[in-house]
Design a protein around this motif. Structure first.
Motif, PDB file in Angstrom:
ATOM      1  N   THR A 158       7.640   2.615   7.747  1.00  0.00           N
ATOM      2  CA  THR A 158       6.768   3.654   7.194  1.00  0.00           C
ATOM      3  C   THR A 158       7.568   4.860   6.734  1.00  0.00           C
ATOM      4  N   HIS A 159       8.488   5.309   7.557  1.00  0.00           N
ATOM      5  CA  HIS A 159       9.235   6.517   7.219  1.00  0.00           C
ATOM      6  C   HIS A 159      10.189   6.287   6.047  1.00  0.00           C
ATOM      7  N   LEU A 160      10.757   5.081   5.943  1.00  0.00           N
ATOM      8  CA  LEU A 160      11.576   4.772   4.778  1.00  0.00           C
ATOM      9  C   LEU A 160      10.741   4.837   3.493  1.00  0.00           C
ATOM     10  N   ALA A 161       9.543   4.239   3.540  1.00  0.00           N
ATOM     11  CA  ALA A 161       8.679   4.241   2.358  1.00  0.00           C
ATOM     12  C   ALA A 161       8.257   5.657   1.988  1.00  0.00           C
ATOM     13  N   LEU A 162       7.927   6.474   2.982  1.00  0.00           N
ATOM     14  CA  LEU A 162       7.517   7.851   2.703  1.00  0.00           C
ATOM     15  C   LEU A 162       8.675   8.689   2.170  1.00  0.00           C
ATOM     16  N   ASP A 163       9.903   8.244   2.446  1.00  0.00           N
ATOM     17  CA  ASP A 163      11.090   8.907   1.888  1.00  0.00           C
ATOM     18  C   ASP A 163      11.523   8.281   0.561  1.00  0.00           C
ATOM     19  N   ASN A 164      10.654   7.440   0.007  1.00  0.00           N
ATOM     20  CA  ASN A 164      10.913   6.765  -1.276  1.00  0.00           C
ATOM     21  C   ASN A 164      12.105   5.807  -1.238  1.00  0.00           C
ATOM     22  N   LYS A 165      12.443   5.306  -0.064  1.00  0.00           N
ATOM     23  CA  LYS A 165      13.499   4.299   0.083  1.00  0.00           C
ATOM     24  C   LYS A 165      12.826   2.926   0.129  1.00  0.00           C
ATOM     25  N   PHE A 166      12.284   2.542  -1.010  1.00  0.00           N
ATOM     26  CA  PHE A 166      11.384   1.394  -1.050  1.00  0.00           C
ATOM     27  C   PHE A 166      12.080   0.051  -0.844  1.00  0.00           C
ATOM     28  N   LEU A 167      13.297  -0.102  -1.328  1.00  0.00           N
ATOM     29  CA  LEU A 167      13.981  -1.378  -1.132  1.00  0.00           C
ATOM     30  C   LEU A 167      14.282  -1.627   0.343  1.00  0.00           C
ATOM     31  N   GLU A 168      14.687  -0.570   1.049  1.00  0.00           N
ATOM     32  CA  GLU A 168      14.948  -0.696   2.482  1.00  0.00           C
ATOM     33  C   GLU A 168      13.653  -0.954   3.244  1.00  0.00           C
ATOM     34  N   ALA A 169      12.581  -0.280   2.831  1.00  0.00           N
ATOM     35  CA  ALA A 169      11.286  -0.485   3.478  1.00  0.00           C
ATOM     36  C   ALA A 169      10.782  -1.904   3.259  1.00  0.00           C
ATOM     37  N   LYS A 170      10.960  -2.412   2.050  1.00  0.00           N
ATOM     38  CA  LYS A 170      10.504  -3.771   1.753  1.00  0.00           C
ATOM     39  C   LYS A 170      11.243  -4.802   2.603  1.00  0.00           C
ATOM     40  N   LYS A 171      12.511  -4.561   2.829  1.00  0.00           N
ATOM     41  CA  LYS A 171      13.291  -5.481   3.649  1.00  0.00           C
ATOM     42  C   LYS A 171      12.698  -5.604   5.053  1.00  0.00           C
ATOM     43  N   ILE A 231       0.831  -1.207   0.000  1.00  0.00           N
ATOM     44  CA  ILE A 231       0.000   0.000   0.000  1.00  0.00           C
ATOM     45  C   ILE A 231       0.860   1.249   0.000  1.00  0.00           C
ATOM     46  N   LEU A 232       1.901   1.267   0.808  1.00  0.00           N
ATOM     47  CA  LEU A 232       2.796   2.424   0.843  1.00  0.00           C
ATOM     48  C   LEU A 232       3.481   2.638  -0.501  1.00  0.00           C
ATOM     49  N   SER A 233       3.920   1.560  -1.125  1.00  0.00           N
ATOM     50  CA  SER A 233       4.625   1.700  -2.400  1.00  0.00           C
ATOM     51  C   SER A 233       3.696   2.091  -3.536  1.00  0.00           C
ATOM     52  N   ASN A 234       2.382   1.939  -3.311  1.00  0.00           N
ATOM     53  CA  ASN A 234       1.401   2.356  -4.315  1.00  0.00           C
ATOM     54  C   ASN A 234       0.938   3.795  -4.105  1.00  0.00           C
ATOM     55  N   GLY A 235       1.486   4.458  -3.100  1.00  0.00           N
ATOM     56  CA  GLY A 235       1.093   5.848  -2.861  1.00  0.00           C
ATOM     57  C   GLY A 235       0.390   6.071  -1.543  1.00  0.00           C
ATOM     58  N   GLY A 236       0.239   5.019  -0.724  1.00  0.00           N
ATOM     59  CA  GLY A 236      -0.318   5.197   0.610  1.00  0.00           C
ATOM     60  C   GLY A 236       0.556   6.120   1.436  1.00  0.00           C
ATOM     61  N   LYS A 237      -0.058   6.806   2.386  1.00  0.00           N
ATOM     62  CA  LYS A 237       0.668   7.810   3.170  1.00  0.00           C
ATOM     63  C   LYS A 237       0.911   7.400   4.617  1.00  0.00           C
ATOM     64  N   GLY A 238       0.689   6.122   4.908  1.00  0.00           N
ATOM     65  CA  GLY A 238       0.957   5.672   6.268  1.00  0.00           C
ATOM     66  C   GLY A 238       0.255   4.380   6.582  1.00  0.00           C
ATOM     67  N   VAL A 239       0.397   3.957   7.830  1.00  0.00           N
ATOM     68  CA  VAL A 239      -0.215   2.714   8.288  1.00  0.00           C
ATOM     69  C   VAL A 239      -0.859   2.948   9.646  1.00  0.00           C
ATOM     70  N   ILE A 240      -1.923   2.203   9.902  1.00  0.00           N
ATOM     71  CA  ILE A 240      -2.497   2.126  11.248  1.00  0.00           C
ATOM     72  C   ILE A 240      -2.378   0.666  11.639  1.00  0.00           C
ATOM     73  N   SER A 241      -1.389   0.395  12.467  1.00  0.00           N
ATOM     74  CA  SER A 241      -0.890  -0.955  12.658  1.00  0.00           C
ATOM     75  C   SER A 241      -1.306  -1.575  13.983  1.00  0.00           C
ATOM     76  N   VAL A 242      -1.567  -2.876  13.937  1.00  0.00           N
ATOM     77  CA  VAL A 242      -1.784  -3.681  15.139  1.00  0.00           C
ATOM     78  C   VAL A 242      -0.439  -4.131  15.707  1.00  0.00           C
ATOM     79  N   THR A 243       0.422  -4.646  14.818  1.00  0.00           N
ATOM     80  CA  THR A 243       1.715  -5.174  15.239  1.00  0.00           C
ATOM     81  C   THR A 243       2.569  -4.124  15.920  1.00  0.00           C
TER      82      THR A 243
END
Length: 299
Positions: A223-236, A199-211
């Motif tokens: 979340t912050h990595l994805a919002l900074d367009n650091k998608f490979l690090e976020a995916k990891k 969702i973040l990589s598709n343009g989502g702006k955040g998460v409301i997480s249980v975990t």
């Protein structure tokens, strides 16, 4: 309203109980831990907070505690203020606004199975009642028995200035793509931990997480990595969290997450409000085993 919208890493807070009552001191400590781990907003009394079995007085107490603890910090309060009755949802939203919440998260009315027109009028009434703070819609058809359709969400976004987006918890990534393809200004927040990254990589702006009750530092970093367009690090990080995200839904939320918080020593007693109850022994063993894969920070 743009400057007031709430995005980023958010935690759908559990509600700790002690001897059948809200453990208010424990609740304060859980929120302080979230702030320490750089969560952008806490979400009291949502589904994860067992709002359906809290009294209205208890619901209000949780909001007041969250606002008090987050005051003078960078962590905001997106207060749960939903009901199957519009006038009750409006009352909770007004209370949250009057007592300092930064915004409202309002779940789709459950049990009634309203039409799309009914959903539109319901949310419009809430937005009008608290027109000076942002409102986030909450679409979770698996819990509520009805879905806020794409057209309805977009109409509400265009017609109500303070409705800024939707927590999308249908588990359907296609719905998120559909929403942002038709209205790229809409804020879409992930409400399904297993697909936070997609969702973040598709343009989502955040998460409301249980975990993130258990692992706020992981969720914040992802979340912050994805919002900074650091998608490979976020995916990891998302891949690292896959096992814990999945086991947190081995039984109805918030049964597993509360068990995990108890195992980790983050809540004093493992208590639920019936009809919710403790997980099976088999699932408890599985939860504890998977938790050992992670560095869970205490207070």
């Amino acid at each position: 309203m743009d400057q007031n919208i709430i995005i980023g890493a958010m935690t759908a807070l559990i509600t700790p109980f002690k001897n059948g009552k809200i453990d208010e001191k424990g609740y304060e400590n859980l929120i302080k831990r979230q702030i320490k781990n750089k969560i952008d907003a806490v979400v009291p009394v949502g589904t994860t907070g067992e709002c359906a079995t809290l009294t209205h007085d208890e619901h209000r107490i949780c909001i007041e505690i969250a606002v008090s603890v987050c005051k003078n910090t960078s962590t905001k309060v997106l207060a749960g203020a939903g009901s199957n009755s519009t006038h009750e949802a409006v009352g909770l939203a007004e209370f949250a606004r009057e007592h300092g919440a930064d915004g409202i998260l309002s779940v789709t009315p459950y049990y009634n199975k309203p039409t799309q027109k009914g959903l539109y009028l319901h949310y419009k009434a809430i937005a009008k009642a608290v027109s000076d703070i942002p409102v986030l819609l909450y679409n979770v058809p698996g819990r509520c028995g009805c879905e806020v359709e794409t057209d309805t969400i977009i109409k509400l976004f265009n017609d109500c200035e303070n409705i800024y987006g939707v927590k999308e918890a249908s588990g359907n990534i296609d719905k998120c793509v559909d929403l942002l393809a038709h209205e790229p200004r809409l804020i879409v927040m992930s409400g399904e931990d297993a697909i936070n990254y997609p969702i973040l990589s598709n343009g989502g702006k955040g998460v409301i997480s249980v975990t993130s009750n258990l692992l706020p530092n992981y969720t914040s970093k992802l979340t912050h990595l994805a919002l900074d367009n650091k998608f490979l690090e976020a995916k990891k990080i998302n891949d690292e969290m896959y096992n814990i995200n999945k086991i947190m839904f081995c039984e109805s939320n918030p049964i597993p997450i509360k068990a995990a918080m108890f195992i980790a020593g983050l809540i004093e007693s493992l208590e639920y409000r019936l009809p919710l109850c403790e997980p099976s022994k088999e699932n408890l063993i599985k939860i504890e085993k998977i938790m050992k894969q992670y560095d869970i920070k205490g207070f």
